[in-house]
Design a protein around this motif. Structure first.
Motif, mmCIF file in Angstrom:
data_model
loop_
_atom_site.group_PDB
_atom_site.id
_atom_site.type_symbol
_atom_site.label_atom_id
_atom_site.label_comp_id
_atom_site.label_asym_id
_atom_site.label_seq_id
_atom_site.Cartn_x
_atom_site.Cartn_y
_atom_site.Cartn_z
ATOM 1 N N GLN A 1 2.648 27.895 21.322
ATOM 2 C CA GLN A 1 3.077 28.662 20.165
ATOM 3 C C GLN A 1 4.590 28.713 20.205
ATOM 4 N N VAL A 2 5.229 28.685 19.050
ATOM 5 C CA VAL A 2 6.693 28.708 19.038
ATOM 6 C C VAL A 2 7.150 29.895 18.189
ATOM 7 N N PRO A 3 8.333 30.425 18.493
ATOM 8 C CA PRO A 3 8.805 31.590 17.744
ATOM 9 C C PRO A 3 8.930 31.293 16.247
ATOM 10 N N ARG A 4 8.612 32.235 15.438
ATOM 11 C CA ARG A 4 8.793 32.166 13.983
ATOM 12 C C ARG A 4 8.021 31.055 13.282
ATOM 13 N N GLN A 5 6.982 30.523 13.943
ATOM 14 C CA GLN A 5 6.136 29.523 13.274
ATOM 15 C C GLN A 5 4.696 29.949 13.507
ATOM 16 N N PRO A 6 3.881 29.941 12.478
ATOM 17 C CA PRO A 6 2.487 30.296 12.714
ATOM 18 C C PRO A 6 1.752 29.181 13.440
ATOM 19 N N GLY A 7 0.709 29.506 14.134
ATOM 20 C CA GLY A 7 -0.203 28.498 14.681
ATOM 21 C C GLY A 7 0.228 27.897 15.995
ATOM 22 N N TRP A 8 -0.489 26.884 16.380
ATOM 23 C CA TRP A 8 -0.291 26.199 17.653
ATOM 24 C C TRP A 8 0.142 24.764 17.399
ATOM 25 N N TYR A 9 1.112 24.306 18.169
ATOM 26 C CA TYR A 9 1.579 22.924 18.043
ATOM 27 C C TYR A 9 1.274 22.147 19.313
ATOM 28 N N ASN A 10 0.853 20.908 19.147
ATOM 29 C CA ASN A 10 0.824 20.003 20.297
ATOM 30 C C ASN A 10 2.227 19.412 20.393
ATOM 31 N N LEU A 11 2.968 19.820 21.402
ATOM 32 C CA LEU A 11 4.366 19.388 21.505
ATOM 33 C C LEU A 11 4.542 18.243 22.503
ATOM 34 N N SER A 12 3.471 17.466 22.727
ATOM 35 C CA SER A 12 3.636 16.255 23.531
ATOM 36 C C SER A 12 3.889 15.058 22.623
ATOM 37 N N THR A 13 3.652 15.219 21.336
ATOM 38 C CA THR A 13 3.873 14.120 20.387
ATOM 39 C C THR A 13 3.940 14.704 18.988
ATOM 40 N N HIS A 14 4.545 13.922 18.060
ATOM 41 C CA HIS A 14 4.549 14.409 16.677
ATOM 42 C C HIS A 14 3.186 14.228 16.027
ATOM 43 N N PHE A 15 2.555 13.091 16.372
ATOM 44 C CA PHE A 15 1.376 12.690 15.604
ATOM 45 C C PHE A 15 0.265 12.196 16.529
ATOM 46 N N PRO A 16 -0.648 13.106 16.932
ATOM 47 C CA PRO A 16 -1.798 12.659 17.724
ATOM 48 C C PRO A 16 -2.890 12.117 16.810
ATOM 49 N N TRP A 17 -3.649 11.123 17.310
ATOM 50 C CA TRP A 17 -4.779 10.679 16.500
ATOM 51 C C TRP A 17 -6.062 10.666 17.331
ATOM 52 N N ILE A 18 -7.192 10.726 16.596
ATOM 53 C CA ILE A 18 -8.516 10.697 17.220
ATOM 54 C C ILE A 18 -9.027 9.264 17.107
ATOM 55 N N GLY A 19 -9.415 8.672 18.220
ATOM 56 C CA GLY A 19 -9.898 7.286 18.206
ATOM 57 C C GLY A 19 -11.328 7.198 17.705
ATOM 58 N N LEU A 20 -11.747 5.976 17.460
ATOM 59 C CA LEU A 20 -13.092 5.743 16.920
ATOM 60 C C LEU A 20 -14.190 6.269 17.845
ATOM 61 N N ARG A 21 -13.958 6.157 19.157
ATOM 62 C CA ARG A 21 -15.008 6.518 20.110
ATOM 63 C C ARG A 21 -15.108 8.014 20.377
ATOM 64 N N THR A 22 -14.191 8.785 19.805
ATOM 65 C CA THR A 22 -14.197 10.232 20.076
ATOM 66 C C THR A 22 -14.190 11.042 18.778
ATOM 67 N N ALA A 23 -14.677 10.423 17.684
ATOM 68 C CA ALA A 23 -14.603 11.105 16.379
ATOM 69 C C ALA A 23 -15.884 11.870 16.035
ATOM 70 N N ALA A 24 -16.747 12.125 17.036
ATOM 71 C CA ALA A 24 -17.992 12.867 16.752
ATOM 72 C C ALA A 24 -17.648 14.249 16.198
ATOM 73 N N LEU A 25 -18.329 14.624 15.114
ATOM 74 C CA LEU A 25 -18.024 15.887 14.437
ATOM 75 C C LEU A 25 -18.168 17.103 15.334
ATOM 76 N N ASP A 26 -19.198 17.076 16.193
ATOM 77 C CA ASP A 26 -19.416 18.249 17.049
ATOM 78 C C ASP A 26 -18.826 18.028 18.441
ATOM 79 N N GLY A 27 -17.954 17.036 18.563
ATOM 80 C CA GLY A 27 -17.401 16.707 19.872
ATOM 81 C C GLY A 27 -16.102 17.444 20.167
ATOM 82 N N ALA A 28 -15.665 17.317 21.410
ATOM 83 C CA ALA A 28 -14.499 18.051 21.906
ATOM 84 C C ALA A 28 -13.195 17.634 21.212
ATOM 85 N N HIS A 29 -13.061 16.365 20.851
ATOM 86 C CA HIS A 29 -11.785 15.902 20.303
ATOM 87 C C HIS A 29 -11.532 16.464 18.907
#
Ligand code: PEP
Ligand code: MN
Length: 443
Positions: free
Chosen positions: A245-273
């Motif tokens: 969480q960062v000051p003065r911004q709502p929500g949570w940011y993944n600050l290891s990258t600007h743009f994370p993506w979900i791969g084909l093998r981990t796109a299950a709707l009820d899955g962890a990713h």
């Protein structure tokens, strides 16, 4: 269900290693959590705004880099060459498409890989598969293949060194449009497309001088560009440790990258990713393949972008040249009808992987270019827009994909095949593909 950075742990998690010493993993995660992040929330928000502009047709997105970075390749000359090819491609795209280009590197954290099997057997010995340098090492020995949590810290350090070097180069003037000669690779003069590229560089130089004469001063906008980073959000332990969480911004940011993506093998709707990604403020990508039904994709849109925020969700289709005509039109139509604002990118690499008779993984330049050509046409026909491309490429003179202006054959692949994972476009093929995109889309 309420979301927390840890709530993914309650869901089935695909593609994760089993760490032999869970306490050691927790110790490393606690350290990782205390270290400074790699990017800032301001930058993440800026990228989201640029994705929204790309959705509106005001920008084109060029996302590219290695299939997997390796720790050994965290070297200045390799990083610089990758930057050079992305800068040259974006110059060709800006000039030809007459639009601004958003550059997203597939680097500074692309260290974890999904695998088709958890185990690998050779000569009667069975070991865990290699899952990228963030998890284990490629050598086929029990020590190398044992998942080692210390690698999470090493990956963070190398990502930080990579992003620091890229930022330094760019802020120092490396990306200055007045000096495109900085981006030339040693052997560029001998490339079949060198003359065509040089003509475009000269035309841009002329326009620049003309505009600056009118303005009466150098235009600072041309002296630097933005570069964003991306990686597959695969190893959720690492992603969680960088979720802040960062000051003065709502929500949570993944600050290891600007743009994370979900791969084909981990796109299950009820899955962890999907559970992890639905809670962060970053723009999120999802790879979409031919095996994913329309209902699945629409449910992903709803799960990952329930507020229907512009620039938030990026669908990266990777159908394959032979399947795109069959699968993409109905999908584009269904997403359009649902009213979900998405940015569409085409990954023309992952649906076009084949094996040679010698067992090397390769991709044919014509299949890659063919899938892209179809993608542009399908979106146009559906009243949609392909907003960018997602490519695996390198600034090195490798021989991993066949075809292109030099017409590399299967025999040529043996000369300089270096990828541990998927075959990449080499420098010439990447530049040629940028010219091809302009050819099909820019006129
Ligand atoms: C990748 O991008 O390297 C990859 C594994 O892609 P996909 O998830 O689309 O197969
Ligand atoms: Mn890949």
């Amino acid at each position: 269900m309420t979301w927390t950075p840890e709530s993914w742990q309650t869901k089935p998690v695909a593609q994760h290693p089993t760490y032999p010493d869970p306490a050691a993993l927790q110790e490393v995660l606690a350290q990782l959590k205390r270290l400074p992040p790699l990017v800032t929330s301001w930058e993440v928000n800026k990228l989201k705004a640029e994705f929204a502009a790309a959705q509106r047709g005001e920008r084109f997105v060029l996302q590219g880099g290695d299939c997997a970075e390796s720790f050994a390749d965290c070297r200045p000359e390799l990083i610089t060459n990758r930057l050079k090819v992305l800068l040259q491609m974006s110059l060709v795209l800006t000039h030809g498409l007459k639009t601004r280009v958003t550059r997203v590197g597939r680097f500074a954290g692309q260290y974890a890989k999904p695998r088709s099997a958890d185990l690998e057997t050779k000569n009667g010995l069975t070991l865990p598969s290699y899952r990228g340098d963030l998890v284990n090492a490629p050598e086929f020995t029990p020590e190398a293949r044992r998942p080692d949590p210390q690698r999470l810290l090493d990956g963070h350090t190398r990502s930080a060194m990579t992003i620091n070097f890229v930022r330094g180069l760019i802020d120092g003037g490396f990306a200055d449009l007045h000096h495109p000669e900085y981006w030339d690779l040693d052997w560029v003069q001998h490339a079949p497309l060198a003359a065509e590229y040089q003509t475009q560089v000269d035309a841009i130089g002329d326009s620049l001088r003309f505009m600056e004469t009118l303005a009466g001063a150098p235009i600072s906008d041309f002296q630097r560009v933005d570069f964003f980073t991306s990686h597959e959000a695969l190893l959720l332990w690492a992603e969680q440790a960088q979720t802040r969480q960062v000051p003065r911004q709502p929500g949570w940011y993944n600050l290891s990258t600007h743009f994370p993506w979900i791969g084909l093998r981990t796109a299950a709707l009820d899955g962890a990713h999907v559970e992890y990604c639905r809670g962060i403020a970053n723009p999120i990508g999802v790879k979409v393949g031919p095996s994913m039904g329309i209902d699945w994709v629409l449910a992903l849109c709803e799960a990952l972008n329930p507020q229907r925020e512009a620039g938030k969700l990026v669908l990266i289709h990777r159908m394959g040249a032979g399947k795109i005509e069959q699968h993409l039109p109905a999908l584009v139509e269904a997403v359009r009808k649902s009213g979900h604002p998405v940015l569409w990118l085409c990954d023309p690499m992952h649906g076009n992987t084949q094996s040679t008779s010698n067992g090397l993984k390769t991709r044919a330049f014509d299949d890659i270019a063919g899938e892209l050509t179809s993608a542009f046409a399908i979106h146009r026909a559906a009243g949609s827009r392909l907003g960018g491309v997602h490519l695996e490429l390198t600034g090195e003179d490798v021989t991993e994909c066949v075809g292109g202006a030099r017409n590399l054959t299967e025999t040529d692949l043996e000369r300089a095949y270096r990828s541990q994972v998927d075959p990449r476009l080499n420098y010439e093929q990447a530049l040629e593909l940028a010219m091809k995109i302009v050819g099909v889309q820019g006129r």
